[in-house]
Scaffold this active site. Sequence first.
Site, PDB file in Angstrom:
ATOM      1  CD  GLU A  91      -2.881  -0.496   2.501  1.00 48.56           C
ATOM      2  OE1 GLU A  91      -3.707  -1.345   2.782  1.00 48.56           O
ATOM      3  OE2 GLU A  91      -2.667   0.517   3.198  1.00 48.56           O
ATOM      4  CB  CYS A 104       2.352   7.352   3.578  1.00 52.22           C
ATOM      5  SG  CYS A 104       2.647   6.066   4.807  1.00 52.22           S
ATOM      6  CB  CYS A 111       4.911  -5.425   9.022  1.00 55.84           C
ATOM      7  SG  CYS A 111       6.028  -4.762  10.278  1.00 55.84           S
ATOM      8  CB  CYS A 115       2.117  -2.592  15.959  1.00 50.67           C
ATOM      9  SG  CYS A 115       3.890  -2.285  15.937  1.00 50.67           S
ATOM     10  CB  CYS A 118      -0.321  -1.848  12.608  1.00 55.09           C
ATOM     11  SG  CYS A 118       0.296  -1.776  10.944  1.00 55.09           S
ATOM     12  CB  CYS A 332      -1.031   1.598   8.824  1.00 53.56           C
ATOM     13  SG  CYS A 332       0.459   0.795   8.314  1.00 53.56           S
TER      14      CYS A 332
HETATM   15  S1  SF4 Z   1       3.023  -0.133  12.869  1.00 50.62           S
HETATM   16 FE1  SF4 Z   1       2.517  -1.812  11.439  1.00 50.62          FE
HETATM   17  S2  SF4 Z   1       3.945  -1.598   9.752  1.00 50.62           S
HETATM   18 FE2  SF4 Z   1       4.767  -0.375  11.457  1.00 50.62          FE
HETATM   19  S3  SF4 Z   1       6.136  -1.772  12.580  1.00 50.62           S
HETATM   20 FE3  SF4 Z   1       4.136  -1.975  13.571  1.00 50.62          FE
HETATM   21  S4  SF4 Z   1       3.130  -3.718  12.511  1.00 50.62           S
HETATM   22 FE4  SF4 Z   1       4.860  -3.028  11.227  1.00 50.62          FE
END
Ligand code: SF4
Length: 341
Positions: A91, A104, A111, A115, A118, A332
Amino acid sequence: MKCISDLTKEELTKELTGLGEQSFRGKQIFTWIHGKRAVSFEEMTDLSKALRLKLFDRYLICDPGITRIQSSKIDGTKKFLLKLTDGSMIESVFMRYRSWNSACISTQAGCAMGCRFCASTIGGFIRNLSAGEMAGQIYVMEKETGERISNVVLMGSGEPLLNLDEVQRFVSIISDSDGAGISKRNITISTCGIVPQIKSLAAKHLPINLAISLHAPNDEKRRHLMPIAERYSLKELMDAVRYYYDETHRRLTFEYALVKGENDSKKDSDELAGLLRGLNCVVNLIPVNPVRENDLKRPDNKSVEDFRKRLAMGGIEATVRRELGSDIDSACGQLRARTLV
Ligand code: SF4
């Protein structure tokens, strides 16, 4: 086949001389790709046919394909779902501000960092992106919108500091005045807090901006939102961040996603102010974007403003991030996650 867009001007020059060409060809081809945005060798009309053929036989030009675009009717934000040559989906977001446009971009497909707030982490880590694939996201968005991008944040899917070599190569390519010429000062790398990599980045003395995803004022709360906090304590993170500032003298940004009932209390704001006191920094408050894939709640506007004011009373400057693209899948990784479920 090698992707020619991944090479810096210097690397391209070396590559071309290695092929028996004159060294000025390196700059010429670099400008075609990163300045004039050529996506095929046929477009490079000031190169001989023989050289174009030689390049065609050896290299690819990175040109991510647009799979889907979501456009905000409110503020002109456009979210792009892009497909890379191996089929990986990423994205990128085009954001319009009053006098400039910002992109962005993603640095990894998927990933690994997990988190909680996210959606990019849904489906896990796929692979690192190359420098050319990072630059290609900007070129595709400029082409589609017909507008120039002068500001870049590496805050899409992925942890940029876990792909530091390619990120550094990307910074060199995108800031080259024979290419896109985006000032390094307008480039921001966002990290969830990989302590050794923050120190490595500091040692490179790049005049770029560093944003740290903090999201909690103490270890216990941070561990609840971000698995990386199990690996590095806040003390270790803050020591690394101080080192980064001492080496670069670049003002720091701390990202803080406000989650109702988790990290948005008066006690949290006071603790946060204490943690950041004495640092040249700004806090970017982001009311969390609830997504279908998690159970987090957004605090109301008054709580967000109260949090900002208490930080200000504690001597910490904070801004509330303008909620761009609130009528589209603006969290995100949300658009990509839709293609995975
Ligand atoms: S916010 Fe999302 S993209 Fe960024 S490090 Fe954490 S899991 Fe990965």
